[in-house]
Enzyme design. Sequence first.
Site, PDB file in Angstrom:
ATOM      1  N   GLY A 172     -42.014-110.658 -10.753  1.00  0.00           N
ATOM      2  CA  GLY A 172     -42.976-109.792 -10.074  1.00  0.00           C
ATOM      3  C   GLY A 172     -42.426-109.303  -8.741  1.00  0.00           C
ATOM      4  O   GLY A 172     -42.655-108.160  -8.336  1.00  0.00           O
ATOM      5  N   ASP A 208     -47.690-120.599  -3.994  1.00  0.00           N
ATOM      6  CA  ASP A 208     -46.769-121.028  -5.062  1.00  0.00           C
ATOM      7  C   ASP A 208     -46.710-122.551  -5.209  1.00  0.00           C
ATOM      8  O   ASP A 208     -46.117-123.060  -6.160  1.00  0.00           O
ATOM      9  CB  ASP A 208     -45.354-120.490  -4.788  1.00  0.00           C
TER      10      ASP A 208
HETATM   11  C1  S3P Z   1     -43.662-113.554  -3.059  1.00  0.00           C
HETATM   12  C2  S3P Z   1     -44.974-113.435  -2.716  1.00  0.00           C
HETATM   13  C3  S3P Z   1     -46.061-114.129  -3.427  1.00  0.00           C
HETATM   14  C4  S3P Z   1     -45.527-115.289  -4.240  1.00  0.00           C
HETATM   15  C5  S3P Z   1     -44.328-114.894  -5.059  1.00  0.00           C
HETATM   16  C6  S3P Z   1     -43.203-114.446  -4.147  1.00  0.00           C
HETATM   17  C7  S3P Z   1     -42.645-112.816  -2.291  1.00  0.00           C
HETATM   18  O1  S3P Z   1     -46.708-113.241  -4.305  1.00  0.00           O
HETATM   19  O2  S3P Z   1     -46.548-115.796  -5.075  1.00  0.00           O
HETATM   20  O3  S3P Z   1     -43.885-116.001  -5.819  1.00  0.00           O
HETATM   21  O4  S3P Z   1     -41.456-113.152  -2.369  1.00  0.00           O
HETATM   22  O5  S3P Z   1     -43.036-111.877  -1.593  1.00  0.00           O
HETATM   23  P1  S3P Z   1     -47.845-112.210  -3.815  1.00  0.00           P
HETATM   24  O6  S3P Z   1     -47.240-111.285  -2.854  1.00  0.00           O
HETATM   25  O7  S3P Z   1     -48.294-111.508  -5.055  1.00  0.00           O
HETATM   26  O8  S3P Z   1     -48.915-113.036  -3.202  1.00  0.00           O
END
Ligand code: S3P
Length: 432
Positions: free
Chosen positions: A97, A319
């Site tokens: 993601g 996380d």
């Molecule tokens: C992350 C932000 C978080 C986290 C993901 C990594 C990042 O997600 O849960 O594992 O590196 O910016 P969200 O921005 O969707 O909260």
Amino acid sequence: MDKFIEGKRSIKGCIDVPGDKSISHRAVILGGIAHGISNIAGLSTSQDVKSTIEAMRKIGIPIYEKYGKTVIEGNGVTGFEQKKKHAPVELYCRNSGTTARLLTGLLSGACFPARLTGDSSLMKRPMNRVVEPLGEIGARVTSNDGYLPVDISEGTLVPFEYRVPVASAQVKTALIFAALFIGGTSIVTESKETRDHTERMLVLMDGDIKNKHLIQGKSIIISGRKELTPLDITIPGDISSAVFFIASALVSPSSEIILQNVLLNRTRAHILEVFKRMGGDIKVELRGDFPEPLGNIRVKSSCLKGTTVGGVEIPLIIDEIPALASAACFAKGDTVVRGASELRVKESNRIKGIVDMVRGFGGKIEELEDGFIISGKKHPVPAQIESQGDHRLAMAASIIALNVKGKTTIKNAHCVDISFPGYFDVLESVSV
Ligand code: S3P
């Protein structure tokens, strides 16, 4: 691959965990737009960061290993000007993601024609949170009804002010990345503080960026089209990987472990405060402070008691909640997690995954729309746990498995490679 874990064991030893994944993604991307050559030591070996590296190579950024460091030949912010007119490239973000959201911001800002796709889990995760605000500021970016594939073509971006409606460092960062290509000053505001690695890295790279702290959250003020100084950094160990050993040592009898050179940034290490509040015996030795705080963490077995987490704490431990849930199974009393509905749109529906895992081990848990309540101190039993392809659920299950009498099976356990290749070997090496 299924993993079999034999319980009741203690955790003893001294280990390093892989480089922080969030910082690694940002180092690869910002290294790619820096003006010159960056050298990164300790880059995360995770599959997610590999997805970012592969995507950056595909947009023409040379990235290779030399003398044990990752070298990134930056293109420069203005260097993207010549890249606007070619046919779109397809970028496969696999399970990541962070790769998908951050690159949507970067490529929209750079007007770089591309199509982003992912695996079956990533294809179900929301992309509107970045696509909509980017569209509002003039990017030409479309999603498939709010999901991948996302298509980006040449737009005309204007300076903007945007308040991020969900507490998300990915959304904040996507907008900051777009702002780096826009002439003029843009402002991104978050009402709950989230991880601040992007802001810290841009300060280090002499970016034109200011943080303005508010009563609730903060604003980031960025002036774009300024060339960035290349990086020369060592990435600290990932606290989100270290947490599985921390939780295991807390709940397994006669345990003591030292985790070396772990990231201690306040927006990421808050889980240590939560564990301490639960009665965890945790000592931290700070060993460096710039650009990111890091140090050693010593953890001993402890008698934990339940706690309540919610509100502004949630983005700071988002996380680590699967590991917290596993530890809570051994705590006296109830552990309540609220305000964490974001967990439902992670690599899997993590609230449901946690509920299934705890029940699988015979524990007591109540599912809430935005969290759960675990009543601890029951004696878990060995189980067959389905990881749902979610790395953090697979590793969370191993914490409970180590602590039950008998053999647990974690199904599809190879998904740990998404953040921590070799996790089970390291776990084996410290389990006695
Ligand atoms: C992350 C932000 C978080 C986290 C993901 C990594 C990042 O997600 O849960 O594992 O590196 O910016 P969200 O921005 O969707 O909260």
